[in-house]
Design an enzyme around this catalytic site. Structure first.
Site, PDB file in Angstrom:
ATOM      1  N   GLU A 108      60.630 -56.605 -40.932  1.00  0.00           N
ATOM      2  CA  GLU A 108      61.104 -55.264 -41.343  1.00  0.00           C
ATOM      3  C   GLU A 108      60.856 -55.043 -42.833  1.00  0.00           C
ATOM      4  O   GLU A 108      60.487 -53.949 -43.260  1.00  0.00           O
ATOM      5  CB  GLU A 108      62.590 -55.116 -41.016  1.00  0.00           C
ATOM      6  CG  GLU A 108      62.831 -55.100 -39.514  1.00  0.00           C
ATOM      7  CD  GLU A 108      64.284 -54.942 -39.161  1.00  0.00           C
ATOM      8  OE1 GLU A 108      65.011 -55.957 -39.251  1.00  0.00           O
ATOM      9  OE2 GLU A 108      64.703 -53.825 -38.817  1.00  0.00           O
ATOM     10  N   GLU A 128      65.061 -59.814 -33.051  1.00  0.00           N
ATOM     11  CA  GLU A 128      66.520 -59.616 -33.056  1.00  0.00           C
ATOM     12  C   GLU A 128      67.128 -59.517 -31.669  1.00  0.00           C
ATOM     13  O   GLU A 128      68.247 -59.966 -31.431  1.00  0.00           O
ATOM     14  CB  GLU A 128      66.872 -58.344 -33.844  1.00  0.00           C
ATOM     15  CG  GLU A 128      66.697 -58.446 -35.346  1.00  0.00           C
ATOM     16  CD  GLU A 128      65.297 -58.068 -35.830  1.00  0.00           C
ATOM     17  OE1 GLU A 128      64.354 -58.084 -35.018  1.00  0.00           O
ATOM     18  OE2 GLU A 128      65.163 -57.764 -37.027  1.00  0.00           O
TER      19      GLU A 128
HETATM   20  N1  CAA Z   1      68.728 -67.751 -40.362  1.00  0.00           N
HETATM   21  C1  CAA Z   1      69.308 -68.927 -40.644  1.00  0.00           C
HETATM   22  N2  CAA Z   1      68.776 -70.112 -40.367  1.00  0.00           N
HETATM   23  C2  CAA Z   1      67.594 -70.112 -39.755  1.00  0.00           C
HETATM   24  C3  CAA Z   1      66.914 -68.939 -39.417  1.00  0.00           C
HETATM   25  C4  CAA Z   1      67.532 -67.703 -39.761  1.00  0.00           C
HETATM   26  N3  CAA Z   1      66.969 -66.528 -39.510  1.00  0.00           N
HETATM   27  N4  CAA Z   1      65.749 -69.256 -38.820  1.00  0.00           N
HETATM   28  C5  CAA Z   1      65.702 -70.593 -38.780  1.00  0.00           C
HETATM   29  N5  CAA Z   1      66.802 -71.115 -39.333  1.00  0.00           N
HETATM   30  C6  CAA Z   1      67.116 -72.527 -39.558  1.00  0.00           C
HETATM   31  C7  CAA Z   1      67.291 -73.287 -38.247  1.00  0.00           C
HETATM   32  O1  CAA Z   1      68.604 -73.185 -37.785  1.00  0.00           O
HETATM   33  C8  CAA Z   1      66.939 -74.688 -38.686  1.00  0.00           C
HETATM   34  O2  CAA Z   1      68.044 -75.187 -39.379  1.00  0.00           O
HETATM   35  P1  CAA Z   1      68.511 -76.712 -39.189  1.00  0.00           P
HETATM   36  O3  CAA Z   1      67.349 -77.549 -39.588  1.00  0.00           O
HETATM   37  O4  CAA Z   1      69.694 -76.839 -40.050  1.00  0.00           O
HETATM   38  O5  CAA Z   1      68.803 -76.856 -37.743  1.00  0.00           O
HETATM   39  C9  CAA Z   1      65.829 -74.475 -39.718  1.00  0.00           C
HETATM   40  O6  CAA Z   1      65.970 -73.117 -40.148  1.00  0.00           O
HETATM   41  C10 CAA Z   1      64.432 -74.656 -39.169  1.00  0.00           C
HETATM   42  O7  CAA Z   1      64.322 -73.877 -37.982  1.00  0.00           O
HETATM   43  P2  CAA Z   1      63.523 -74.418 -36.712  1.00  0.00           P
HETATM   44  O8  CAA Z   1      63.983 -75.784 -36.366  1.00  0.00           O
HETATM   45  O9  CAA Z   1      63.647 -73.378 -35.652  1.00  0.00           O
HETATM   46  O10 CAA Z   1      62.048 -74.493 -37.288  1.00  0.00           O
HETATM   47  P3  CAA Z   1      60.681 -74.027 -36.672  1.00  0.00           P
HETATM   48  O11 CAA Z   1      59.691 -74.259 -37.725  1.00  0.00           O
HETATM   49  O12 CAA Z   1      60.484 -74.631 -35.327  1.00  0.00           O
HETATM   50  O13 CAA Z   1      60.819 -72.439 -36.430  1.00  0.00           O
HETATM   51  C11 CAA Z   1      61.298 -70.134 -36.980  1.00  0.00           C
HETATM   52  C12 CAA Z   1      60.999 -71.547 -37.507  1.00  0.00           C
HETATM   53  C13 CAA Z   1      60.101 -69.635 -36.160  1.00  0.00           C
HETATM   54  C14 CAA Z   1      61.583 -69.235 -38.136  1.00  0.00           C
HETATM   55  C15 CAA Z   1      62.509 -70.202 -36.014  1.00  0.00           C
HETATM   56  O14 CAA Z   1      63.557 -70.912 -36.652  1.00  0.00           O
HETATM   57  C16 CAA Z   1      63.058 -68.872 -35.613  1.00  0.00           C
HETATM   58  O15 CAA Z   1      62.597 -68.289 -34.654  1.00  0.00           O
HETATM   59  N6  CAA Z   1      64.086 -68.386 -36.338  1.00  0.00           N
HETATM   60  C17 CAA Z   1      64.778 -67.167 -35.990  1.00  0.00           C
HETATM   61  C18 CAA Z   1      63.994 -65.963 -36.399  1.00  0.00           C
HETATM   62  C19 CAA Z   1      64.762 -64.719 -36.070  1.00  0.00           C
HETATM   63  O16 CAA Z   1      65.106 -64.453 -34.932  1.00  0.00           O
HETATM   64  N7  CAA Z   1      65.033 -63.887 -37.090  1.00  0.00           N
HETATM   65  C20 CAA Z   1      65.757 -62.675 -36.943  1.00  0.00           C
HETATM   66  C21 CAA Z   1      67.064 -62.797 -37.634  1.00  0.00           C
HETATM   67  S1  CAA Z   1      68.121 -61.438 -37.285  1.00  0.00           S
HETATM   68  C22 CAA Z   1      67.618 -60.232 -38.342  1.00  0.00           C
HETATM   69  O17 CAA Z   1      66.688 -60.383 -39.067  1.00  0.00           O
HETATM   70  C23 CAA Z   1      68.530 -59.032 -38.263  1.00  0.00           C
HETATM   71  C24 CAA Z   1      68.113 -57.848 -39.008  1.00  0.00           C
HETATM   72  O18 CAA Z   1      67.542 -56.935 -38.487  1.00  0.00           O
HETATM   73  C25 CAA Z   1      68.474 -57.682 -40.406  1.00  0.00           C
END
Ligand code: CAA
Ligand code: NAI
Length: 730
Positions: A108, A128
């Site tokens: 975004e 999301e």
């Molecule tokens: N917030 C907080 N922590 C997050 C995070 C996030 N958005 N994304 C990842 N992390 C953390 C994980 O919990 C993990 O922490 P730990 O090591 O303490 O367990 C660490 O980052 C690494 O994550 P992964 O093990 O998943 O690592 P990866 O390399 O396999 O994947 C990733 C990375 C593709 C970013 C995956 O973590 C992911 O899909 N994250 C979520 C992305 C997401 O859905 N974002 C949307 C958030 S909601 C939003 O943005 C609302 C809005 O409109 C404002």
């Protein structure tokens, strides 16, 4: 500072810094806002580049802060939307340099920039919806304006993540580079200084609507309702897109906010976010000897073998090949080999087509090759072997004995058994420390779960290798201990038994399935059993002497060792009704292998006759009670699994159920669900059921459940410490 600034010529490069994924926490947002305002006012800065530290643009809003956020105050005070608005309104060009990931709020933010350059390996998506939310920082208003309503609808309502080459074709990013996206973005920023920006502001773009947009949105809601039963966020996403279609941008943003807030603190959002973190926590396995995910050294698997090309072996071979692993597939005779190789080739062709269509024919890594053979000697160079022959201990032992003498020293030997004793299988090999259970789920090339069943001797190297492999195969691995049926099927057994008892008591497969499907299951117990194949459970019951030739003569028809038993599934199998594979089971299908379950008068008549023959009185059971009758014993078994130390924690059970058993993700998993409805409620109902059905032991409340209720039902995250693992073998 969570957002760092450095100046390259007249370009200010702003770097988001919040390891590990540069999540946009409230502090990062404040910091970004300050730096953005600062550089927009600085006369020496002519253009701005936004990027993330360590090759990751941003993983979106910081999910960890959600539970601490009060939507009434905190979100209104400052939001990512305000940051986006400042970036978009800037009179200096703002270029996003997308490396690694731009997900959720990360994308975004990039959409609010005037230009987007992505590294070829970057991935973008508005994820999301998978967290029970909608893109709440302008995503639902900007993406449809940028790429059109149909494509935006697909991405926003499914949370699909697309690779950069697809993103550029869709029009989400302007170009991709194989070099440094930041360098490229700086170059572009310098080039576009002084050029008009209005046409680059997505908020100013008119929305291109297909003529049938209303029916497109309505149809999407119907489809999503079926696909994600009971989940709110997918439906609300469509409404946010409808706002983009119907309202000017500024009003659409207000509507988006309103809808976002309606989801933000919902139980479903909490459940989805819990499921997200639970999946990350299970990757951090540990054993009593102190070995764990950090200290163990996984081996890379280049060549893997699959023995048995039936339902499971086919999917496993495809799954390995898709991960660019070379596969050797072994069968027992020519006929089975031909059947298996045809099936594998056909699935791989379909997968190749899907991949090509998805990646729009952009060059991509090809699949690993699959060699089909009858010759076990071909396995001598395999790094890892997965056995997927019939569920029969004697046969599995014979195979493992052979593997022991053929495979190279150090090769990992895995069994796909769905519940047999891993230690007994390992005992016939020369390397019990390199034997483990890899329990895939059908169809194995699609299902996300891999239950990794640790035997008594399994070394940390084999656990870490297989857990690593699960990631390579794009699956979620969960380490569990060895016990009959392991974790997933152990919980499934009482659930299925309860459902079958309901048929004895007067209900129909359709009625029971409907209740569980309305709860959110993709399929009710009977449709699911038909899909999986009724013969699997039947073979296993024969193996355990519950039916068939090993059954002790004189055993009562509806009891085994004093416990209630229903022979209904056995009788169906004896009638050749194995489910979809035979065109009939609890339902009838249009053809052998058909998918459309239809009410089968034969089954209804058979149930009627059965009840009459056994003089069973029909019971009146409400829909609510059908749900509790089926789910609470499953949850109860989950507590027993924890008590026995078979799973490390409630999160492990929930990850298994969300990814392998069609449990609705927006309900978090059975253990999370129990914590949401309240442990006292579960206990009281189980006590009542057990009192009325003392011949069903799975209704007897577990000691752990009773203890937790006694302690005032602490939150789920405290169950591990309450448990203390007196019996844990993990
Ligand atoms: N917030 C907080 N922590 C997050 C995070 C996030 N958005 N994304 C990842 N992390 C953390 C994980 O919990 C993990 O922490 P730990 O090591 O303490 O367990 C660490 O980052 C690494 O994550 P992964 O093990 O998943 O690592 P990866 O390399 O396999 O994947 C990733 C990375 C593709 C970013 C995956 O973590 C992911 O899909 N994250 C979520 C992305 C997401 O859905 N974002 C949307 C958030 S909601 C939003 O943005 C609302 C809005 O409109 C404002
Ligand atoms: P299946 O009956 O579809 O296939 C078994 C295959 O093994 C057949 O093709 C058979 O020819 C082959 N085979 C038998 N003996 C062999 C030998 N000596 N050498 C080489 N190949 C041999 O069985 P399915 O359903 O694929 O199950 C396989 C294993 O996976 C079983 O242990 C089962 O419990 C387990 N499993 C099954 C699941 C399912 O949904 N079907 C789910 C998870 C695990």
């Amino acid at each position: 500072m969570a957002a760092l600034k450095h100046i390259v010529g007249s370009v200010a490069v702003i770097t988001i810094r919040n390891p590990p994924v540069n999540a946009l926490s409230p502090q990062v947002q404040v910091s970004l806002m300050e730096v953005l305002k600062d550089v927009t006012l600085d006369p020496s800065v002519k253009a701005i580049v936004l990027c993330g530290e360590n090759g990751k643009f941003s993983g979106g809003a910081d999910i960890r802060t959600f539970s601490k956020t009060d939507p009434k105050t905190d979100i209104k005070r400052m939001s990512l939307d305000d940051v986006n608005s400042v970036a978009e309104r800037s009179r200096k060009p703002v270029v996003a340099a997308v490396e690694g990931v731009a997900l959720g709020g990360g994308l975004e933010l990039a959409l609010a920039c005037h230009y987007r350059i992505a590294h070829v390996k970057a991935r973008v998506g508005l994820t999301e919806v998978l967290l029970g939310l909608l893109p709440g920082a302008g995503g639902t208003q900007r993406l449809p304006r940028l790429i059109g309503v149909p494509a935006a609808l697909d991405m926003i309502t499914t949370g699909k993540i697309v690779p950069a080459p697809v993103a550029v074709k869709l029009g989400i990013v302007d170009s991709v580079t194989e070099g440094s996206a930041v360098e490229e973005a700086i170059h572009l920023a310098q080039k576009v200084v002084g050029q008009p920006l209005e046409s680059r502001r997505i908020c100013s773009k008119p929305i291109q609507c297909p003529p049938n947009v209303d029916s497109l949105l309505n149809d999407a809601k119907v489809k999503l309702k079926k696909q994600f039963r009971g989940a709110e966020s997918h439906q609300v996403c469509v409404e946010a897109i409808r706002a983009a279609v119907q309202l000017p941008f500024a009003e659409g943003i207000v509507k988006e906010r309103e809808l976002f807030l309606s989801l933000f603190n919902s139980d479903q959002a909490k459940a989805c976010q819990y499921a997200f973190f639970a999946e990350r926590s299970v990757a951090k396995w540990t054993t009593p000897s102190g070995a764990n995910w950090k200290s163990a050294s996984p081996q890379t698997i280049r060549t893997a073998a699959v023995i048995g090309l039936g339902t499971m072996g086919q999917g496993i071979a495809v799954s390995l090949a898709k991960a660019q692993i070379q596969v050797i597939a072994v069968e027992q005779d020519e006929q089975q080999l031909e059947k298996g190789s045809k099936a594998v080739t056909a699935i791989l062709e379909r997968e190749t087509l899907k991949k090509q269509q998805f990646e729009l024919a952009h060059k991509s890594d090809s699949f690993g090759s699959v060699t089909f053979t009858l010759d076990f000697n071909a396995l001598k160079n395999a790094d890892l072997v997965i056995e997927a022959v019939y569920e029969n201990m004697a046969l599995k032992k014979e195979i493992f004995q052979r593997l022991s003498s053929i495979c190279k020293p150090g090769a990992f030997l895995c069994t796909n058994t769905s519940g047999l004793d891993i230690d007994e299988i390992a005992s016939v090999t020369d390397r019990p420390h390199l034997v483990i259970g890899t329990h895939f789920f059908s169809p194995a090339h699609l299902m996300k779960l891999l239950e990794v069943v640790r035997g008594y001797h399994s070394s940390s190297t084999i656990i870490s290798t297989v857990m690593n492999l699960s990631k390579v195969l794009n699956k979620v691995g969960v380490v569990v201990d060895n016990c009959p049926l392991f974790v997933g099927n152990r919980l499934l057994l009482p659930y299925i038994n309860q459902a079958v008892f309901l048929l004895e008591d007067g209900r129909t497969p359709e009625e029971v399935d409907q209740v569980l499907e309305e709860f959110g299951y993709a399929m009710g117990p009977f449709r699911m059993s038909d899909l999986a194949g009724l013969d699997i459970g039947w073979r296993s019951r024969m193996e355990f002497g519950l039916t068939g030739p090993k059954l002790l003569p004189g055993a009562p028809v509806r009891q085994r060792e004093g416990k209630r038993y229903s022979p209904l599934p056995d009788i169906l199998c004896e009638e050749g009704r194995f489910g979809q594979k035979s065109g009939k089971g609890w339902y009838q299908y249009e053809t052998v292998g058909g998918r459309n379950a239809a009410r089968d008068p034969w089954v209804h008549n058979f149930l009627h006759e059965y009840r009459r023959a056994h003089a069973i009185k029909q019971k009146n059971v409400s829909q609510g009670e059908i749900l509790e009758w089926c789910l609470y014993p499953l949850i109860n078994e989950g507590f027993k699994v924890l008590e026995d130390g078979i799973a490390s924690g409630p999160e492990d059970i929930d990850v298994i159920y969300n990814n392998g058993y069609g449990w609705p993700r927006h309900k978090g998993g059975p253990m999370f669900y129990a914590s949401m409805i309240g442990l006292p409620r579960v206990l009281v109902k189980l006590e009542e059921f057990y009192k009325n059905n003392p011949d069903i032991p799975s209704l007897k409340p577990s000691n752990l459940l009773k203890a937790l209720v006694k302690q005032g039902s602490p939150p789920l995250k405290e169950w591990r410490s309450q448990l203390g693992y007196p019996n844990s073998r993990l």
